[in-house]
Write an enzyme that holds these catalytic residues in place. Structure first.
Site, short mmCIF file in Angstrom:
data_model
loop_
_atom_site.label_atom_id
_atom_site.label_comp_id
_atom_site.label_asym_id
_atom_site.label_seq_id
_atom_site.Cartn_x
_atom_site.Cartn_y
_atom_site.Cartn_z
N TRP A 104 0.82 -1.22 0.00
CA TRP A 104 0.00 0.00 0.00
C TRP A 104 0.85 1.26 0.00
CZ3 TRP A 104 -4.42 -0.86 -1.89
CH2 TRP A 104 -5.15 -2.01 -1.57
N ASP A 174 -1.50 6.44 6.13
CA ASP A 174 -2.60 5.56 5.74
C ASP A 174 -2.78 4.57 6.88
OD1 ASP A 174 -4.31 3.69 4.73
OD2 ASP A 174 -3.05 3.12 3.00
N LYS A 198 -12.40 -1.54 6.99
CA LYS A 198 -11.58 -2.46 7.76
C LYS A 198 -12.02 -2.44 9.23
CE LYS A 198 -9.42 -2.60 3.88
NZ LYS A 198 -8.11 -2.17 3.44
C1 LIG Z 1 -7.73 -1.61 2.05
C2 LIG Z 1 -6.61 -0.66 2.06
C3 LIG Z 1 -6.48 0.33 1.08
C4 LIG Z 1 -7.44 0.47 -0.07
O1 LIG Z 1 -8.63 1.01 0.35
P1 LIG Z 1 -9.77 1.41 -0.72
O2 LIG Z 1 -10.81 2.01 0.14
O3 LIG Z 1 -10.18 0.16 -1.41
O4 LIG Z 1 -9.17 2.38 -1.65
C5 LIG Z 1 -5.42 1.20 1.20
N1 LIG Z 1 -4.53 1.11 2.20
C6 LIG Z 1 -4.62 0.15 3.15
C7 LIG Z 1 -3.60 0.08 4.23
C8 LIG Z 1 -5.66 -0.77 3.11
O5 LIG Z 1 -5.76 -1.72 4.04
#
Ligand SMILES: *Cc1c(COP(=O)(O)O)cnc(C)c1O
Length: 368
Positions: A104, A174, A198
């Site tokens: 990511w 993130d 999540k």
């Molecule tokens: C799931 C996830 C993403 C992607 O998220 P979207 O909402 O599908 O864009 C990005 N970064 C991390 C750490 C994730 O777990």
């Protein structure tokens, strides 16, 4: 009602049952409103109360200071990969340092490089992204306007145990797969974002916590939906927000407050759940191997392998038969992964631990 299984999916992921039940009870008509949350205006008093309540809960739980705005945006975490550099790097000559600790953060760095100057402060490729860097391994450009990290790499199960040292440079993070799982010192951050699916609610909304002086720097030549300042000025109501997703974030954060009170308690609960699985794995004499190195192991996503692909297939098939679902690893890496977010109950983790020990006993002799 159909029996619920234990859902170890990485996201969209398990939600707290009390939040789902409350949504179900109120789906036909919100109390005192007489209409479903799916039918009300995003400018109604009822929705104002919902979105303000969700923000209030997040502020209480994360102890967000007044000089930070809380936004509810669309486009997922991935849109943030582009929006952050569009607002703060593009056409500025400024640069940012990126810590690449997995899939990511790597994607985020690539998106940013399309907008402005990116300096890679560390890349975990040499050990196949199995750890986070120690502070003395970081090569942060001193003129960086932010240092980017992904606090929990969901795919490999690699988590920062604490924030990296940045000599006062604000972090952009993130935190998609861990926000609300433990306390966080918001003051270290310029921006902290997380898609909801999540740990916060269903897909469709992304929570962005942003220091207000960052808003002042947003350029005027961006489309309004990509401009943090304009989104903040309109309290995330520049267009129709994902009303139902925001409602669920409200119910999920209500549940966290009711059930745990604060994030320290929730952190202890999450660490206890993770330890149950890591300890079980350690007791199986190398039959299961964890991808992440000690010291970088995630309390949210536990990525592990079995001795060979055939045994992994059998493990996944048999786990489903006992009601343990979605233990497959990410399609890019294979193997197995147990995601045990806030809403995964203790009983679910115990059931998985028991299954793993029993599967080990039954299969240890078949594999060398
Ligand atoms: C799931 C996830 C993403 C992607 O998220 P979207 O909402 O599908 O864009 C990005 N970064 C991390 C750490 C994730 O777990």
């Amino acid at each position: 009602m159909t029996q619920r299984v234990y859902n170890f999916a990485p996201g969209p992921a398990v939600l707290p049952e009390p939040a789902l039940e409350e949504a179900q009870r109120n789906l036909m008509a919100l109390p005192g409103v007489g209409m479903s949350v799916l039918e009300i205006s995003h400018r109604s008093a009822a929705f104002s109360e919902i979105i303000q309540g969700a923000e209030r809960n997040l502020r209480t739980l994360l102890q967000i200071p007044e000089d930070y705005a809380v936004l509810f945006l669309q486009g997922g975490a991935k849109l943030q990969f582009g929006m952050v550099p569009m607002n703060f790097l593009r056409n500025t000559g400024a640069r940012a340092s990126y810590i690449v600790s997995g899939t990511w953060s790597k994607q985020a760095a690539a998106e940013a490089a399309g907008q402005g100057q990116v300096h890679v402060a560390w890349d975990g490729k040499a050990t196949n992204y199995d750890r986070v860097p120690a502070d003395d391994q970081l090569n942060i450009a001193p003129d960086s306007i932010y240092v980017y990290l992904c606090s929990n790499e969901t795919i490999a199960g690699v988590q920062f145990p604490r924030e990296p040292e940045t000599n006062g440079i604000p972090l952009v993070c993130d935190a998609s797969s861990e926000l609300l799982s433990r306390p966080v010192d918001i003051r270290r951050y310029g921006i902290l974002f997380a898609c909801a699916q999540k740990n916060l609610g269903p897909a469709g909304v992304t929570v962005v916590i942003i220091r207000k002086d960052f808003l002042d720097r947003c350029p005027n030549d961006l489309p309004m939906m990509l401009n943090y300042r304009q989104l903040a000025e309109h309290n995330s109501l520049l267009n129709t927000p994902p009303v139902f997703a925001v409602y669920m974030v409200k119910l999920v954060t209500d549940w966290v407050l009711r059930e745990f009170g604060d994030l320290q308690k929730l952190k202890e609960f999450n660490e206890k759940k993770a330890a149950l699985l890591y300890d079980a794995i350690a007791s199986c004499g190398g039959f299961y191997t964890v991808h992440a190195a000690p010291g970088s192991r995630s309390a949210m996503n536990i990525a592990f392998r079995l001795p060979n692909a055939e045994t992994e297939k059998k493990f996944l098939a048999e786990s489903r038969k006992v009601g343990l679902y979605n233990l497959e690893g990410h399609r890019s890496v294979g193997g197995c992964r147990a995601s045990i977010y806030n809403a995964m109950p203790w009983e679910g983790v115990v059931a998985l631990r028991d299954f793993m020990l029993q599967f080990y006993q039954a299969n240890r002799d078949q594999v060398g």
